[in-house]
Design a protein around this motif. Structure first.
Motif, PDB file in Angstrom:
ATOM      1  N   UNK A  48      46.007  66.765  79.688  1.00  0.00           N
ATOM      2  CA  UNK A  48      47.452  66.545  79.596  1.00  0.00           C
ATOM      3  C   UNK A  48      47.849  65.259  80.322  1.00  0.00           C
ATOM      4  N   UNK A  49      48.897  64.646  79.854  1.00  0.00           N
ATOM      5  CA  UNK A  49      49.443  63.444  80.480  1.00  0.00           C
ATOM      6  C   UNK A  49      50.607  63.835  81.379  1.00  0.00           C
ATOM      7  N   UNK A  50      50.643  63.268  82.548  1.00  0.00           N
ATOM      8  CA  UNK A  50      51.781  63.465  83.439  1.00  0.00           C
ATOM      9  C   UNK A  50      52.872  62.512  83.021  1.00  0.00           C
ATOM     10  N   UNK A  51      54.099  62.983  83.039  1.00  0.00           N
ATOM     11  CA  UNK A  51      55.241  62.131  82.761  1.00  0.00           C
ATOM     12  C   UNK A  51      56.136  62.149  83.988  1.00  0.00           C
ATOM     13  N   UNK A  52      56.347  60.990  84.553  1.00  0.00           N
ATOM     14  CA  UNK A  52      57.174  60.855  85.748  1.00  0.00           C
ATOM     15  C   UNK A  52      58.624  61.144  85.390  1.00  0.00           C
ATOM     16  N   UNK A  53      59.202  62.161  86.004  1.00  0.00           N
ATOM     17  CA  UNK A  53      60.587  62.532  85.704  1.00  0.00           C
ATOM     18  C   UNK A  53      61.559  62.088  86.791  1.00  0.00           C
ATOM     19  N   UNK A  54      61.041  61.825  87.978  1.00  0.00           N
ATOM     20  CA  UNK A  54      61.874  61.359  89.083  1.00  0.00           C
ATOM     21  C   UNK A  54      61.036  60.414  89.935  1.00  0.00           C
TER      22      UNK A  54
END
Length: 69
Positions: free
Chosen positions: A2-8
């Motif tokens: 899975x890819x991490x997506x920076x949300x903050x």
């Protein structure tokens, strides 16, 4: 995998995402050109990365009364 997506992002990361020096980023926030981060926990301020993307895309503009920084 899975890819991490920076949300903050903390202020330094937010500045880097916009290719700005930290001093430039904070000056834009202080001037009201960019929204201030949100305190998500005591002493822990973060900027919404989706909001930063919308600003860069021109989807949000200052002077629009519907936007609440």
């Amino acid at each position: 995998m899975s890819q991490w997506r920076l949300i903050a992002a903390k202020e330094l990361t937010a500045a880097k995402l916009l290719d700005l020096e930290l001093k430039e980023f904070l000056a834009l926030v202080e001037a009201g050109d960019f929204p201030d981060g949100r305190e998500i926990a005591p002493g822990c301020k973060r900027w919404d990365t989706e909001l930063l993307r919308q600003i860069v895309k021109g989807e949000l503009a200052s002077g629009d009364d519907s936007i609440q920084w």
